[in-house]
Design a protein around this motif. Structure first.
Motif, PDB file in Angstrom:
ATOM      1  N   THR A  23     -73.690 -22.910 -25.309  1.00  0.00           N
ATOM      2  CA  THR A  23     -72.241 -23.144 -25.296  1.00  0.00           C
ATOM      3  C   THR A  23     -71.412 -21.952 -25.756  1.00  0.00           C
ATOM      4  OG1 THR A  23     -72.188 -23.933 -27.569  1.00  0.00           O
ATOM      5  CG2 THR A  23     -72.645 -25.581 -25.888  1.00  0.00           C
ATOM      6  N   SER A  24     -72.074 -20.837 -26.127  1.00  0.00           N
ATOM      7  CA  SER A  24     -71.403 -19.639 -26.669  1.00  0.00           C
ATOM      8  C   SER A  24     -70.669 -19.918 -27.976  1.00  0.00           C
ATOM      9  CB  SER A  24     -70.404 -19.067 -25.653  1.00  0.00           C
ATOM     10  OG  SER A  24     -71.073 -18.702 -24.501  1.00  0.00           O
ATOM     11  N   ARG A  25     -71.027 -20.979 -28.648  1.00  0.00           N
ATOM     12  CA  ARG A  25     -70.410 -21.268 -29.934  1.00  0.00           C
ATOM     13  C   ARG A  25     -71.295 -20.762 -31.082  1.00  0.00           C
ATOM     14  NH1 ARG A  25     -66.162 -23.683 -31.847  1.00  0.00           N
ATOM     15  NH2 ARG A  25     -66.464 -24.191 -34.022  1.00  0.00           N
ATOM     16  N   PHE A  26     -70.757 -20.759 -32.289  1.00  0.00           N
ATOM     17  CA  PHE A  26     -71.500 -20.337 -33.496  1.00  0.00           C
ATOM     18  C   PHE A  26     -71.863 -18.855 -33.480  1.00  0.00           C
ATOM     19  CE2 PHE A  26     -73.663 -24.818 -33.775  1.00  0.00           C
ATOM     20  CZ  PHE A  26     -72.444 -25.372 -34.085  1.00  0.00           C
ATOM     21  N   ARG A  27     -71.021 -18.026 -32.820  1.00  0.00           N
ATOM     22  CA  ARG A  27     -71.377 -16.611 -32.676  1.00  0.00           C
ATOM     23  C   ARG A  27     -71.478 -15.902 -34.030  1.00  0.00           C
ATOM     24  NH1 ARG A  27     -68.471 -14.260 -27.708  1.00  0.00           N
ATOM     25  NH2 ARG A  27     -70.016 -15.638 -26.766  1.00  0.00           N
ATOM     26  N   MET A  28     -70.393 -15.934 -34.791  1.00  0.00           N
ATOM     27  CA  MET A  28     -70.365 -15.304 -36.121  1.00  0.00           C
ATOM     28  C   MET A  28     -71.444 -15.912 -37.020  1.00  0.00           C
ATOM     29  SD  MET A  28     -68.733 -13.131 -37.960  1.00  0.00           S
ATOM     30  CE  MET A  28     -67.840 -12.730 -39.430  1.00  0.00           C
ATOM     31  N   TRP A  29     -71.520 -17.231 -36.940  1.00  0.00           N
ATOM     32  CA  TRP A  29     -72.462 -18.015 -37.743  1.00  0.00           C
ATOM     33  C   TRP A  29     -73.892 -17.506 -37.537  1.00  0.00           C
ATOM     34  CZ3 TRP A  29     -72.452 -20.871 -41.782  1.00  0.00           C
ATOM     35  CH2 TRP A  29     -73.337 -21.904 -41.990  1.00  0.00           C
ATOM     36  N   ASN A  30     -74.243 -17.243 -36.273  1.00  0.00           N
ATOM     37  CA  ASN A  30     -75.596 -16.788 -35.981  1.00  0.00           C
ATOM     38  C   ASN A  30     -75.866 -15.394 -36.536  1.00  0.00           C
ATOM     39  OD1 ASN A  30     -76.726 -18.997 -34.760  1.00  0.00           O
ATOM     40  ND2 ASN A  30     -75.767 -18.533 -32.787  1.00  0.00           N
ATOM     41  N   TYR A  31     -74.862 -14.525 -36.446  1.00  0.00           N
ATOM     42  CA  TYR A  31     -75.039 -13.196 -37.040  1.00  0.00           C
ATOM     43  C   TYR A  31     -75.250 -13.305 -38.551  1.00  0.00           C
ATOM     44  CZ  TYR A  31     -73.885 -10.613 -32.809  1.00  0.00           C
ATOM     45  OH  TYR A  31     -73.921 -10.070 -31.556  1.00  0.00           O
ATOM     46  N   ILE A  32     -74.479 -14.211 -39.164  1.00  0.00           N
ATOM     47  CA  ILE A  32     -74.609 -14.382 -40.624  1.00  0.00           C
ATOM     48  C   ILE A  32     -76.004 -14.927 -40.949  1.00  0.00           C
ATOM     49  CG2 ILE A  32     -73.780 -15.730 -42.613  1.00  0.00           C
ATOM     50  CD1 ILE A  32     -70.965 -15.555 -41.342  1.00  0.00           C
ATOM     51  N   LEU A  33     -76.435 -15.921 -40.166  1.00  0.00           N
ATOM     52  CA  LEU A  33     -77.728 -16.555 -40.468  1.00  0.00           C
ATOM     53  C   LEU A  33     -78.895 -15.592 -40.313  1.00  0.00           C
ATOM     54  CD1 LEU A  33     -77.609 -20.185 -39.045  1.00  0.00           C
ATOM     55  CD2 LEU A  33     -77.699 -19.471 -41.413  1.00  0.00           C
ATOM     56  N   ILE A  34     -78.880 -14.797 -39.242  1.00  0.00           N
ATOM     57  CA  ILE A  34     -80.020 -13.888 -39.043  1.00  0.00           C
ATOM     58  C   ILE A  34     -80.013 -12.787 -40.106  1.00  0.00           C
ATOM     59  CG2 ILE A  34     -78.956 -12.362 -37.278  1.00  0.00           C
ATOM     60  CD1 ILE A  34     -82.635 -13.500 -37.436  1.00  0.00           C
ATOM     61  N   SER A  35     -78.811 -12.353 -40.491  1.00  0.00           N
ATOM     62  CA  SER A  35     -78.729 -11.333 -41.556  1.00  0.00           C
ATOM     63  C   SER A  35     -79.245 -11.919 -42.870  1.00  0.00           C
ATOM     64  CB  SER A  35     -77.286 -10.866 -41.755  1.00  0.00           C
ATOM     65  OG  SER A  35     -76.751 -10.436 -40.535  1.00  0.00           O
ATOM     66  N   LEU A  36     -78.816 -13.155 -43.143  1.00  0.00           N
ATOM     67  CA  LEU A  36     -79.232 -13.824 -44.377  1.00  0.00           C
ATOM     68  C   LEU A  36     -80.756 -14.010 -44.391  1.00  0.00           C
ATOM     69  CD1 LEU A  36     -77.906 -15.108 -46.860  1.00  0.00           C
ATOM     70  CD2 LEU A  36     -77.817 -17.263 -45.637  1.00  0.00           C
ATOM     71  N   THR A  37     -81.298 -14.385 -43.233  1.00  0.00           N
ATOM     72  CA  THR A  37     -82.745 -14.608 -43.150  1.00  0.00           C
ATOM     73  C   THR A  37     -83.501 -13.325 -43.474  1.00  0.00           C
ATOM     74  OG1 THR A  37     -82.382 -16.289 -41.482  1.00  0.00           O
ATOM     75  CG2 THR A  37     -84.603 -15.394 -41.608  1.00  0.00           C
ATOM     76  N   PHE A  38     -83.064 -12.217 -42.865  1.00  0.00           N
ATOM     77  CA  PHE A  38     -83.773 -10.963 -43.109  1.00  0.00           C
ATOM     78  C   PHE A  38     -83.607 -10.525 -44.565  1.00  0.00           C
ATOM     79  CE2 PHE A  38     -84.139  -6.265 -42.988  1.00  0.00           C
ATOM     80  CZ  PHE A  38     -85.472  -6.218 -42.642  1.00  0.00           C
ATOM     81  N   ILE A  39     -82.399 -10.663 -45.095  1.00  0.00           N
ATOM     82  CA  ILE A  39     -82.166 -10.265 -46.492  1.00  0.00           C
ATOM     83  C   ILE A  39     -83.017 -11.133 -47.429  1.00  0.00           C
ATOM     84  CG2 ILE A  39     -80.419 -10.240 -48.340  1.00  0.00           C
ATOM     85  CD1 ILE A  39     -78.385  -9.404 -46.141  1.00  0.00           C
ATOM     86  N   LEU A  40     -83.113 -12.432 -47.104  1.00  0.00           N
ATOM     87  CA  LEU A  40     -83.913 -13.320 -47.960  1.00  0.00           C
ATOM     88  C   LEU A  40     -85.407 -13.000 -47.880  1.00  0.00           C
ATOM     89  CD1 LEU A  40     -82.107 -16.758 -47.541  1.00  0.00           C
ATOM     90  CD2 LEU A  40     -82.237 -15.376 -49.603  1.00  0.00           C
ATOM     91  N   CYS A  41     -85.856 -12.467 -46.725  1.00  0.00           N
ATOM     92  CA  CYS A  41     -87.266 -12.024 -46.631  1.00  0.00           C
ATOM     93  C   CYS A  41     -87.516 -10.908 -47.642  1.00  0.00           C
ATOM     94  CB  CYS A  41     -87.584 -11.503 -45.228  1.00  0.00           C
ATOM     95  SG  CYS A  41     -87.733 -12.793 -44.005  1.00  0.00           S
ATOM     96  N   ILE A  42     -86.574  -9.984 -47.720  1.00  0.00           N
ATOM     97  CA  ILE A  42     -86.717  -8.882 -48.680  1.00  0.00           C
ATOM     98  C   ILE A  42     -86.579  -9.425 -50.106  1.00  0.00           C
ATOM     99  CG2 ILE A  42     -85.800  -6.610 -49.392  1.00  0.00           C
ATOM    100  CD1 ILE A  42     -87.049  -6.646 -46.576  1.00  0.00           C
ATOM    101  N   PHE A  43     -85.681 -10.407 -50.267  1.00  0.00           N
ATOM    102  CA  PHE A  43     -85.499 -11.020 -51.590  1.00  0.00           C
ATOM    103  C   PHE A  43     -86.801 -11.696 -52.046  1.00  0.00           C
ATOM    104  CE2 PHE A  43     -84.319 -14.770 -54.145  1.00  0.00           C
ATOM    105  CZ  PHE A  43     -83.757 -14.117 -55.216  1.00  0.00           C
ATOM    106  N   ALA A  44     -87.478 -12.369 -51.087  1.00  0.00           N
ATOM    107  CA  ALA A  44     -88.745 -13.042 -51.415  1.00  0.00           C
ATOM    108  C   ALA A  44     -89.773 -12.007 -51.869  1.00  0.00           C
ATOM    109  CB  ALA A  44     -89.261 -13.804 -50.201  1.00  0.00           C
TER     110      ALA A  44
END
Lengths: 30, 857
Positions: free
Chosen positions: B262-283
């Motif tokens: 649906t092309s929705r959640f664009r910003m949201w997805n960028y935030i989530l993938i960034s958060l995921t990668f940062i949390l991998c490093i945090f782990a």
């Protein structure tokens, strides 16, 4: 036996890395 | 070899920096040079890894890492896994996997996609190369000596086949998230921010999710079979650390599906993938920093500041890129209502983030609450609360910590809601509101889930020996939440099954083909939809297991002497005795033999050849199954001694000397290593014989212990007794237990072999490690596992047995396996599917032509 395989692995990997690096230099300064 | 390794790590750093420099370039020929530099980087990392493996297998203890994690007596498989068992080796492994994934991206994606992506992944690689070169080099040697004669060896807890695969899977999972992260960031920096990057990233985030999930599940399985506390998730800080990016990553997978549609959640997805990668490093930071005390922590790590700087760099970098590009990330269509699939997915995303917050809060609370400022803020709030006179709350004066109970209670309701959403969301359309036939669609899975939940609960009740009535138990919160989880899990399961079944039936009718072919066709025609269903079915099975596990029965630290028993579920567990062994892998085991006998057993049909024909056999009192009645007392005693030697002595002792003339023997332990490694082991063997001597009478058998050597001397009063004792050492044991009571001189109580299962938990002692390890015994059943672990109790023959009956636990492993295999299949299909047309979008030159409109493509 395993040591020999590992040494062959090291030699082959370094050769392939050298080859790739030479290609990288060639492409960079083309 | 160590010097070569050090040079290779230096070259690796140089090449990763080169990839970053070339990869950010706008020129096409430099992009091709980046690919070549990536290949060179991968092969250099591979060569460095081979170097480390060679140092490990040749036992080169002049290398600090080899000396720290291996010794010359370890089996080869664990010597190889030492590659990633320690911090320094794990860094090299991380770099190798990162370079491998960069190579895979270079091979499978086209030139335009590689732009920026390789450079961003190169930054991640550079970080680990910097750590190896400047802080924690796996090729470091002892500066003043050639090293110790032997290494320290590997922590025995890590010497387990599951631990051989858990760290590489977990690390590879963390690293693999760097690919979708790099694709997202490069789309923001160089290309259009439409759904194109997600189309490319899909297979990569599926791979990352599968590896990450597999890492968590194998880690859980290791904890279950190795740690001996009976569970698979202990809410340890490092476990929690690894769970955080999994939660945000799972949320990302769902919202990415919405954006693709649906092309929705664009910003949201960028935030989530960034958060995921940062949390991998945090782990990873949590594992190294010793911020919070954990089982998994690496001791004395010097990497804490490096990880902290890297985390700050990543966070600031992501915020900067998102901030500068945020104006291009709007303009998506409206949500279309909460009761749409995307509305429920958004709700699910919020719940996933809430879970992430809860887990992070619980994990970091001990650290937060150390700070005076935190305590002052909380105490200020407490004062206000107390001034309201609602209820009295104590002020905090020391750091707070929460345990597994807190995590279970806070995460269970969120998990249950997510489970319900996983069932509801597939029933709703993406954009429009509730369809008219929603109740018809809901009715069938709801009805089936209620019926199957009744069956599931009946099965669960049959596995748990609760005497309380169901309607009384349902009032307890724990049981009620279990019932709700079962209901929601069955609902989710049936939604997926019904959709599958309808599609297969339609395909069978339209194409006139068989069931299996229709199943294959249906899956390959729409792998996204049906793959999602299979994963949700796996999730539902996992939740059924969690619900079942919550109702487990546990007996903790029951002190048992030989032939004493405890009851659990429908079984009596009889402690038959201990025996010790020594393994060629360099450890000694103290094994407890536990008989699992059903309580209602009555069969007496078996008769063994060893029992003379003129004696009577009767059912014995529990735990002894048979009572053998003799006509003469001496026959009974001879029978007892022969079988006692066969059952209890033969496996652990040898006849060192036999003096037939004086009716005397000298007994020596079979394994001197076991005697030396297990404290008090020789006394245990001696006590066993002392007991027999005291039962039969010291006039019949006399016992002496050697003063210097571990030897026992026995002297017998008469020939038949001596013969019986000797015979026992050369015969095959036919009983599991044999007992004689002088108050009933004509009767011998026995437990025949081969009628019931015997399970053998162990305690292992290693020469270089002070603490023994627990090796649990699990009797795996279809509906429940019987789980046993023991520790030595005071007194040479006694044990403390911990036993639990874990219903439905197998469903967790089955469900996880289903999820992982399905997602790997989807990744595989993604690799070999037609490439999406994204060249124009990612290519820097074209983006300049498209202008701002391009960012909203």
């Amino acid at each position: 036996m395993l040591e020999i395989l590992l040494e062959i692995g090291i030699a082959v990997s370094i050769s392939l890395a050298t080859l790739a690096f030479v290609r990288c230099i060639v492409r960079t300064f083309r | 070899m160590a010097t070569l390794g050090q040079i290779l790590t230096l070259i690796s750093l140089f090449l990763s920096v080169l990839v970053v420099i070339l990869g950010f370039s706008q020129k096409r020929h430099l992009l091709q040079a980046t690919v070549e530099a990536t290949s060179a980087l991968f092969f250099i990392d591979l060569a460095a890894s081979f170097c480390l493996l060679e140092l490990l297998v040749t036992h080169d203890f002049s290398n600090r890492y080899v000396a720290s994690y291996t010794d010359s007596s370890m089996p080869l498989v664990y010597i190889l896994t030492a590659f990633w068992a320690g911090e320094k080796g794990a860094l090299l492994f991380w770099a190798l996997v990162q370079a491998g994934l960069m190579m895979l991206v270079a091979l499978t994606e086209n030139d335009a996609i590689q732009k920026g992506v390789l450079a961003i992944m190169g930054i991640a690689h550079s970080f680990f190369a910097v750590l190896m070169v400047f802080a924690s080099n796996p090729f470091e040697t002892f500066s003043t000596s050639s090293g110790p004669p032997d290494g320290n060896g590997m922590n025995p807890l890590l010497q387990n086949p599951l631990m051989a695969v858990h760290p590489p899977l977990q690390l590879a999972g963390f690293v693999a998230w760097s690919v979708p992260f790099a694709l997202g960031m490069s789309s923001l920096l160089f290309g259009a921010v439409g759904v194109q990057w997600l189309k490319v990233a899909r297979k990569w985030y599926l791979l990352a999710w599968a590896l990450h999930t597999a890492g968590l599940v194998v880690g859980g399985l290791w904890a279950y079979v190795e740690l001996g506390w009976g569970g698979f998730w202990g809410w340890d800080p490092v476990e929690n650390g690894a769970l955080l990016p999994w939660l945000t990553g799972t949320a990302f997978i769902h919202s990415a599906a919405v954006e693709l549609r649906t092309s929705r959640f664009r910003m949201w997805n960028y935030i989530l993938i960034s958060l995921t990668f940062i949390l991998c490093i945090f782990a990873t930071f949590l594992t190294r920093s010793q911020l919070i005390h954990s089982l998994h922590s690496f001791q004395n790590s010097v990497l804490t500041p490096y990880f902290l700087y890297y985390l700050v760099f990543l966070t600031v970098g992501c915020l900067f890129v998102l901030g500068t590009r945020h104006k291009y990330l709007h303009g998506s269509p409206k949500l279309g209502g909460v009761f749409t699939r995307q509305g429920l997915i958004l709700l699910g995303n919020i719940l996933f983030l809430l879970l992430t917050f809860v887990v992070m809060w619980g994990t970091l609370l001990p650290k937060f609450s150390e700070s005076k400022m935190f305590q002052d803020v909380i105490n200020g709030m407490v004062k206000i609360w107390n001034s309201l006179n609602i209820s009295f709350v104590h002020e905090i004066t020391e750091p707070l910590a929460v345990g597994p109970d807190w995590f279970n209670k806070t995460t269970a309701p969120i998990g249950a809601l997510l489970l319900l959403l996983s069932g509801l969301a597939p029933l709703l359309p993406y954009k429009s509101t509730i369809p008219k036939d929603i109740f018809r669609k809901l009715a069938m899975p709801a009805l089936l889930s209620v019926l199957s939940s009744v069956v599931t609960l009946a099965l669960l009740e049959s596995q748990t020996p609760e005497t309380k009535n169901f309607f009384i138990r349902i009032r307890s919160l724990g049981f009620l939440s279990g019932v709700i989880l079962i209901l929601f899990a069955n609902f989710s399961l049936f939604v997926a099954l019904i959709d599958f079944y309808s599609a297969i039936r339609a395909k069978m009718a339209s194409a006139n083909i068989g069931f299996l072919r229709a199943l294959g066709n249906v899956f390959s025609a729409n792998p996204r939809r049906f793959g999602g269903h299979i994963v949700h079915m796996g999730v539902a099975l996992c939740f059924l297991a969690i619900a079942g596990y919550g109702q487990r029965t546990e007996i903790k630290d029951a002190v048992l002497k030989p032939m004493q028993s405890v009851s659990i579920g429908k079984n009596d567990l009889v402690f038959l005795g201990l025996r010790s062994t020594y393994s060629r892998d360099g450890y000694a085991s103290l094994v407890a033999k536990i008989l699992v006998a059903p309580k209602d057993y009555t069969d007496m049909t078996v008769r063994l050849d060893e029992i003379p024909s003129d004696v009577q056999i009767e059912p014995g009192e529990r735990p002894f199954l048979w009572l053998v009645k003799f006509k003469q007392q001496e026959d009974a005693i001879n029978f007892f001694l022969k079988h006692f030697s066969a059952v209890f002595l033969q496996q652990e002792m040898v006849l060192a000397e036999v003096d037939r003339k004086n009716l005397a023997v000298a007994l020596a332990p079979r394994s001197l290593e076991a005697i030396n490694l297990i404290p008090g082991e020789f006394h245990r063997l001696a006590d066993q014989l002392k007991q027999v001597a005291s039962i039969l009478g010291h006039d019949r058998i006399s016992l002496e212990m050697s003063k210097g050597d571990p030897l026992l001397f026995l002297r017998f009063r008469d020939g038949p007794l001596f013969q019986s004792f000797i015979q026992g050492f050369s015969m095959k044991p036919r009983f599991l237990g044999v007992s004689y009571d002088p108050s009933e001189p004509f009767k011998i109580k026995v437990i025949p072999e081969g009628m019931f299962k015997v399970v053998e938990p162990e305690v292992r002692a290693y020469p270089k490690f002070e603490n023994p390890t627990t090796e649990v015994a699990i009797d795996v059943g279809i509906f429940s596992d019987l789980y046993l672990a023991f520790a030595k109790a005071p007194g040479s023959q006694s044990i403390m047995l911990t036993v639990s009956q874990n219903p439905f636990i197998s469903l967790f492993w089955i469900g996880s396996f289903v999820m992982i295999i399905c997602v790997v299949m989807l990744f595989w299909l993604g690799i070999f599917s037609r490439k999406p047309q994204v060249t124009a979008v990612f290519c820097g030159e074209v983006v300049q032509n498209v202008g701002k409109e391009g960012f909203n493509a």
